[in-house]
Scaffold this motif. Structure first.
Motif, PDB file in Angstrom:
ATOM      1  N   UNK A  69      31.551  30.122 -17.508  1.00  0.00           N
ATOM      2  CA  UNK A  69      30.871  31.025 -16.577  1.00  0.00           C
ATOM      3  C   UNK A  69      29.720  30.273 -15.915  1.00  0.00           C
ATOM      4  N   UNK A  70      30.073  29.285 -15.105  1.00  0.00           N
ATOM      5  CA  UNK A  70      29.063  28.413 -14.510  1.00  0.00           C
ATOM      6  C   UNK A  70      28.132  29.177 -13.567  1.00  0.00           C
ATOM      7  N   UNK A  71      28.543  30.355 -13.133  1.00  0.00           N
ATOM      8  CA  UNK A  71      27.680  31.148 -12.251  1.00  0.00           C
ATOM      9  C   UNK A  71      26.527  31.805 -13.005  1.00  0.00           C
ATOM     10  N   UNK A  72      26.603  31.837 -14.334  1.00  0.00           N
ATOM     11  CA  UNK A  72      25.529  32.412 -15.144  1.00  0.00           C
ATOM     12  C   UNK A  72      24.438  31.363 -15.387  1.00  0.00           C
ATOM     13  N   UNK A  73      23.212  31.707 -15.089  1.00  0.00           N
ATOM     14  CA  UNK A  73      22.102  30.813 -15.383  1.00  0.00           C
ATOM     15  C   UNK A  73      21.870  30.756 -16.899  1.00  0.00           C
ATOM     16  N   UNK A  77      22.013  33.689 -19.877  1.00  0.00           N
ATOM     17  CA  UNK A  77      22.816  33.588 -21.102  1.00  0.00           C
ATOM     18  C   UNK A  77      21.921  33.771 -22.323  1.00  0.00           C
ATOM     19  N   UNK A  78      20.729  33.194 -22.261  1.00  0.00           N
ATOM     20  CA  UNK A  78      19.775  33.338 -23.363  1.00  0.00           C
ATOM     21  C   UNK A  78      19.432  34.803 -23.598  1.00  0.00           C
ATOM     22  N   UNK A  79      19.075  35.510 -22.532  1.00  0.00           N
ATOM     23  CA  UNK A  79      18.696  36.920 -22.656  1.00  0.00           C
ATOM     24  C   UNK A  79      19.876  37.760 -23.127  1.00  0.00           C
ATOM     25  N   UNK A  80      21.077  37.481 -22.601  1.00  0.00           N
ATOM     26  CA  UNK A  80      22.271  38.246 -22.976  1.00  0.00           C
ATOM     27  C   UNK A  80      22.605  38.101 -24.448  1.00  0.00           C
ATOM     28  N   UNK A  81      22.117  37.013 -25.056  1.00  0.00           N
ATOM     29  CA  UNK A  81      22.437  36.758 -26.460  1.00  0.00           C
ATOM     30  C   UNK A  81      21.224  36.908 -27.381  1.00  0.00           C
ATOM     31  N   UNK A  82      20.230  37.686 -26.898  1.00  0.00           N
ATOM     32  CA  UNK A  82      19.158  38.122 -27.774  1.00  0.00           C
ATOM     33  C   UNK A  82      17.940  37.236 -27.843  1.00  0.00           C
ATOM     34  N   UNK A  83      17.803  36.265 -26.925  1.00  0.00           N
ATOM     35  CA  UNK A  83      16.644  35.380 -26.935  1.00  0.00           C
ATOM     36  C   UNK A  83      15.692  35.757 -25.810  1.00  0.00           C
ATOM     37  N   UNK A  84      14.401  35.663 -26.094  1.00  0.00           N
ATOM     38  CA  UNK A  84      13.399  36.081 -25.122  1.00  0.00           C
ATOM     39  C   UNK A  84      13.134  35.025 -24.060  1.00  0.00           C
ATOM     40  N   UNK A  85      13.528  33.781 -24.329  1.00  0.00           N
ATOM     41  CA  UNK A  85      13.299  32.709 -23.360  1.00  0.00           C
ATOM     42  C   UNK A  85      14.393  31.665 -23.475  1.00  0.00           C
TER      43      UNK A  85
END
Length: 288
Positions: A69-73, A77-85
């Motif tokens: 999913x190269x269109x995802x920054x 991806x970090x936020x989508x997987x539970x990371x704040x940064x």
């Protein structure tokens, strides 16, 4: 539901809600278990803690998002997987995978990734096998399909690189899965084939022959004919169970004979576009 069925339901819920905050209160309520005993019960049945399971499930999804999913920054991806940064995600990803997110996106080390993922795969597939599967096999007349094809030769663990190359070709030719069907042709069984000799094709339906290109994509035909088809819903980690059922049980009972053409798949929905438990693959067994 019995004890293990509740854990199946819980694992399915986790896999489908990785974007959400998954607290002990929420998870124990879904499993109908006391929150005071939940961690011990989860660890004793699954083999790792609930939060370790969630972390590995998110890391697996993040790995696929980075590569496919190269269109995802990376920050998304970090936020989508539970990371704040992105910094926190990068540290965790590097510790878990051995490459930072940018390195993995550009040049994923799939062999070492699969080695790290094996324990998680075994926990998910082997330790929780009590879930009963109902198989429905249909016989269909498959119509001939012309396909753009990229051949993969080598370890199955490296097929992700071939898929990524094929995705790039599809994008250049405006052949997204929304407008073009996706197929795999499985010439060999990875369980009994030497890794360097394993062969499969990554395919997309096309209306005209493929023009010469630098990707190595060529034109092939998936021929028309009778096929037994079974729909597999869930991870590719368990797709061998559906294939084994076709060969060992259904074929023996049906009195059908196999045609001289390999097993092939049609990919109906994809991970990580949908949760892993919702991935849908139609498996075709060519018949005379």
């Amino acid at each position: 539901m019995n004890y293990q069925e509740r854990f199946h339901q819980l694992l399915n819920y986790i896999d489908s809600h990785l974007d959400e905050e998954l607290t002990v209160d929420k998870l124990s309520n879904i499993a109908c278990l006391s929150k005071y005993h939940f961690h011990r019960q989860f660890s004793s049945l699954v083999g790792i803690t609930a939060f370790a399971y969630i972390k590995q499930a998110r890391m697996k999804r993040a790995s696929y998002q980075l590569v496919f999913k190269k269109n995802m920054r990376i920050v998304d991806i970090a936020v989508a997987n539970g990371y704040e940064s992105s910094e926190a995600f990068s540290r965790a990803f590097s510790q878990s995978i051995g490459q930072n997110p940018s390195q993995f996106r550009e040049q994923p080390q799939w062999v070492s990734w699969h080695e790290k993922y094996q324990l998680f795969k075994k926990l998910r597939v082997q330790r929780m096998k009590s879930e009963k599967c109902s198989y429905l096999v249909e016989i269909v007349d498959f119509s001939e399909v012309k396909v753009a094809t990229l051949e993969h030769l080598g370890p199955l663990e490296l097929v992700g690189n071939t898929i990524n190359q094929f995705i790039n070709w599809r994008k250049e030719n405006n052949l997204s899965p929304k407008v073009s069907r996706t197929f795999n042709i499985a010439y060999d069984d990875p369980a009994v084939t030497e890794p360097e000799k394993y062969r499969c094709d990554i395919c997309a339906s096309v209306k005209s022959d493929v023009k010469e290109n630098g990707y190595g994509v060529t034109t092939k035909i998936i021929p028309a004919g009778r096929c037994a088809v079974i729909r597999h819903v869930g991870s590719d980690d368990t797709i061998s169970e559906s294939i084994t059922y076709l060969y060992s049980e259904w074929l023996a009972q049906s009195e059908e004979e196999l045609r001289d053409y390999p097993l092939f798949f049609e990919r109906v929905s994809f991970y990580p576009d949908v949760p892993e438990i919702e991935v849908t693959t139609d498996i075709y067994l060519p018949l005379k």
